[in-house]
Scaffold this motif. Sequence first.
Motif, PDB file in Angstrom:
ATOM      1  N   LEU A  34      -7.555  54.714   1.700  1.00  0.00           N
ATOM      2  CA  LEU A  34      -7.289  55.668   0.635  1.00  0.00           C
ATOM      3  C   LEU A  34      -6.816  56.989   1.210  1.00  0.00           C
ATOM      4  CD1 LEU A  34     -10.351  55.084  -1.729  1.00  0.00           C
ATOM      5  CD2 LEU A  34      -8.007  54.286  -2.034  1.00  0.00           C
ATOM      6  N   ASP A  35      -5.907  57.627   0.493  1.00  0.00           N
ATOM      7  CA  ASP A  35      -5.461  58.949   0.941  1.00  0.00           C
ATOM      8  C   ASP A  35      -6.318  60.011   0.243  1.00  0.00           C
ATOM      9  OD1 ASP A  35      -2.448  58.963  -1.152  1.00  0.00           O
ATOM     10  OD2 ASP A  35      -4.573  59.168  -1.656  1.00  0.00           O
ATOM     11  N   ASP A  36      -5.866  61.261   0.312  1.00  0.00           N
ATOM     12  CA  ASP A  36      -6.694  62.342  -0.200  1.00  0.00           C
ATOM     13  C   ASP A  36      -6.344  62.757  -1.628  1.00  0.00           C
ATOM     14  OD1 ASP A  36      -4.926  65.042   1.585  1.00  0.00           O
ATOM     15  OD2 ASP A  36      -4.240  63.424   0.270  1.00  0.00           O
ATOM     16  N   ALA A  37      -5.733  61.880  -2.369  1.00  0.00           N
ATOM     17  CA  ALA A  37      -5.454  62.191  -3.778  1.00  0.00           C
ATOM     18  C   ALA A  37      -6.776  62.433  -4.495  1.00  0.00           C
ATOM     19  CB  ALA A  37      -4.708  61.031  -4.423  1.00  0.00           C
ATOM     20  N   PRO A  38      -6.816  63.451  -5.368  1.00  0.00           N
ATOM     21  CA  PRO A  38      -8.095  63.800  -6.004  1.00  0.00           C
ATOM     22  C   PRO A  38      -8.411  62.936  -7.211  1.00  0.00           C
ATOM     23  CG  PRO A  38      -6.376  65.271  -6.771  1.00  0.00           C
ATOM     24  CD  PRO A  38      -5.727  64.346  -5.772  1.00  0.00           C
ATOM     25  N   GLY A  39      -9.668  63.046  -7.646  1.00  0.00           N
ATOM     26  CA  GLY A  39     -10.061  62.516  -8.951  1.00  0.00           C
ATOM     27  C   GLY A  39     -10.445  61.053  -8.952  1.00  0.00           C
ATOM     28  N   PHE A  40      -9.467  60.181  -8.822  1.00  0.00           N
ATOM     29  CA  PHE A  40      -9.774  58.762  -8.993  1.00  0.00           C
ATOM     30  C   PHE A  40      -8.713  57.890  -8.355  1.00  0.00           C
ATOM     31  CE2 PHE A  40      -6.468  57.716 -11.999  1.00  0.00           C
ATOM     32  CZ  PHE A  40      -6.162  58.924 -12.590  1.00  0.00           C
ATOM     33  N   GLU A  41      -9.087  56.631  -8.215  1.00  0.00           N
ATOM     34  CA  GLU A  41      -8.173  55.567  -7.815  1.00  0.00           C
ATOM     35  C   GLU A  41      -8.413  54.445  -8.816  1.00  0.00           C
ATOM     36  OE1 GLU A  41      -6.356  56.080  -4.903  1.00  0.00           O
ATOM     37  OE2 GLU A  41      -5.157  54.269  -5.169  1.00  0.00           O
ATOM     38  N   ARG A  42      -7.368  54.074  -9.527  1.00  0.00           N
ATOM     39  CA  ARG A  42      -7.552  53.084 -10.584  1.00  0.00           C
ATOM     40  C   ARG A  42      -6.615  51.909 -10.357  1.00  0.00           C
ATOM     41  NH1 ARG A  42      -5.928  53.661 -16.954  1.00  0.00           N
ATOM     42  NH2 ARG A  42      -7.057  51.822 -17.698  1.00  0.00           N
ATOM     43  N   PHE A  43      -7.196  50.746 -10.359  1.00  0.00           N
ATOM     44  CA  PHE A  43      -6.425  49.517 -10.172  1.00  0.00           C
ATOM     45  C   PHE A  43      -6.231  48.847 -11.518  1.00  0.00           C
ATOM     46  CE2 PHE A  43      -6.499  49.504  -5.642  1.00  0.00           C
ATOM     47  CZ  PHE A  43      -7.644  50.195  -5.321  1.00  0.00           C
ATOM     48  N   ILE A  44      -5.032  48.433 -11.778  1.00  0.00           N
ATOM     49  CA  ILE A  44      -4.716  47.807 -13.058  1.00  0.00           C
ATOM     50  C   ILE A  44      -4.028  46.475 -12.818  1.00  0.00           C
ATOM     51  CG2 ILE A  44      -3.518  48.036 -15.263  1.00  0.00           C
ATOM     52  CD1 ILE A  44      -3.499  51.061 -14.811  1.00  0.00           C
ATOM     53  N   LEU A  45      -4.576  45.468 -13.449  1.00  0.00           N
ATOM     54  CA  LEU A  45      -3.963  44.146 -13.414  1.00  0.00           C
ATOM     55  C   LEU A  45      -3.330  43.851 -14.758  1.00  0.00           C
ATOM     56  CD1 LEU A  45      -3.463  41.199 -12.462  1.00  0.00           C
ATOM     57  CD2 LEU A  45      -5.696  40.678 -13.445  1.00  0.00           C
ATOM     58  N   VAL A  97       1.812  56.045  -7.915  1.00  0.00           N
ATOM     59  CA  VAL A  97       1.700  54.647  -8.339  1.00  0.00           C
ATOM     60  C   VAL A  97       2.034  53.764  -7.150  1.00  0.00           C
ATOM     61  CG1 VAL A  97       2.631  52.860  -9.855  1.00  0.00           C
ATOM     62  CG2 VAL A  97       2.302  55.190 -10.720  1.00  0.00           C
ATOM     63  N   THR A  98       1.212  52.755  -6.930  1.00  0.00           N
ATOM     64  CA  THR A  98       1.431  51.838  -5.819  1.00  0.00           C
ATOM     65  C   THR A  98       1.430  50.408  -6.337  1.00  0.00           C
ATOM     66  OG1 THR A  98       0.272  53.342  -4.324  1.00  0.00           O
ATOM     67  CG2 THR A  98       0.595  51.089  -3.554  1.00  0.00           C
ATOM     68  N   LEU A  99       2.371  49.642  -5.872  1.00  0.00           N
ATOM     69  CA  LEU A  99       2.420  48.214  -6.198  1.00  0.00           C
ATOM     70  C   LEU A  99       1.636  47.454  -5.131  1.00  0.00           C
ATOM     71  CD1 LEU A  99       3.584  45.820  -7.855  1.00  0.00           C
ATOM     72  CD2 LEU A  99       5.529  45.838  -6.279  1.00  0.00           C
ATOM     73  N   VAL A 108      -1.129  47.048  -9.933  1.00  0.00           N
ATOM     74  CA  VAL A 108      -0.690  48.372  -9.515  1.00  0.00           C
ATOM     75  C   VAL A 108      -1.934  49.251  -9.430  1.00  0.00           C
ATOM     76  CG1 VAL A 108       1.594  48.167 -10.581  1.00  0.00           C
ATOM     77  CG2 VAL A 108      -0.292  49.144 -11.888  1.00  0.00           C
ATOM     78  N   SER A 109      -1.787  50.360  -8.735  1.00  0.00           N
ATOM     79  CA  SER A 109      -2.849  51.354  -8.763  1.00  0.00           C
ATOM     80  C   SER A 109      -2.224  52.707  -9.042  1.00  0.00           C
ATOM     81  CB  SER A 109      -3.639  51.380  -7.453  1.00  0.00           C
ATOM     82  OG  SER A 109      -2.828  51.834  -6.383  1.00  0.00           O
TER      83      SER A 109
END
Lengths: 266, 160
Positions: free
Chosen positions: A206-217, A178-180, A170-171
């Motif tokens: 990537l869209d314009d969401a601020p701050g960060f993009e975090r991927f989690i496995l 939250v994206t699957l 997910v990210s």
Amino acid sequence: MSDRIPDLTVERLALGELDEAEAKRVRMQLQAAGDTRLEEIERSNSAVLEAYPPTTVAAAVRRRVKPSARTSSPAMRWAMGIGAAAVAAVVLWWVARPDPAIVAPPPDRELVARADPPPDTVRVKGEARVVVHRRTPGGSRPLTPDDEVTAGDELRVAYQAAGRRHGVIVSIDGADAVTLHWPASEGADTALADGGPVWLDHSYALDDAPGFERFILVTSDGELPLDVATVMSAARALAARPDAADGELNLDASLQQHSLLLRKSP
Amino acid sequence: MPIDVEALYRRYGPMVMRRCKQMLRDEEQAAELMQDVFVAIVRRRDDLDDRGVSSLLYRTATNLCLNRIRTARRRPSEPSTELLHQIASATNEADRSVARSVLTKLLGAEPPSTALIATLHFHDGMTLEETAREVGLSVSGVRKRLRKLRASLRALEAGT
């Protein structure tokens, strides 16, 4: 709203699930409107069952519901006549510098057959890795946790399962979205392929969401698939917390979590 | 009593496939999601009551397709599914607290998602009463959910 009868109502008519009075009303309304959906449904029923035979689909569903050792999901999909299996990708925490020997991702939409191991293969355990590339005019470039990304960047992700059997990716981003990413849907198989890197079958912007993009496995060494809905629920909860950028998902302690954080340019 | 998967698919599979094709506009993805729908149903329920099975499968297919569309939001999308993309995008944040498996709703644990309600009403053309009956809410409950999407819904209503 228009007077058009909803598709589900017509489907129920075709299934014989409407009571007599409603069935009569719906039939009359369809006839008055020259609506041919009922006839189309009857033709479509035969076509779907021919293209995706019940014995084949039912066998695939049963295998996925009660998986035995290393049953091949791509084999099920081939049996349905879909073609090459989609590549599964898992994003893992990148704790080392990128390996220059890592092969660049294949072009978009090129489906790569997933190499599921035979049932008795002993998986070599090690440190699972994530690879994230950003498309450049000349190809692509691997990203590290120190790199910044921006809205519009096209990313490709890959994983090396390192012996883990099941995974969900997910990210979450700075806008709490939250994206699957893997599997493609909540009901799909979560089995990971060994070897690697295994690339997702297409890129995303990537869209314009601020701050960060975090991927989690989230990974498991167990035989049973992961419950994707549970992981998604935990991800939504984490996304709303102040420690979304570095906190852990509230999941069973037996599950392992690895994440990669990419900072967004201001 | 265990589910007869083949019989279940033979009766309802074509309906599920049509729903997935309608929403995803892609045969291959629709076939994948169709299988996912039956896996999701069989995995969580050992017994299915004959009543409401078509509705259960239809809603499960809708929700899984919306998830797929939502995931694909960051990838090139088909223009013909723009309404569904708008719904998926507009409800991604609003549904954060209510988006759950449709099956947990049927088990009495969670409410239906706003995305599902919006899809049934705006995309499928169900009246408020039909939508309410389908998701097990009152008409006022459906209205309340849709009201929460007011800014995005105005754009959706203008297009229908």
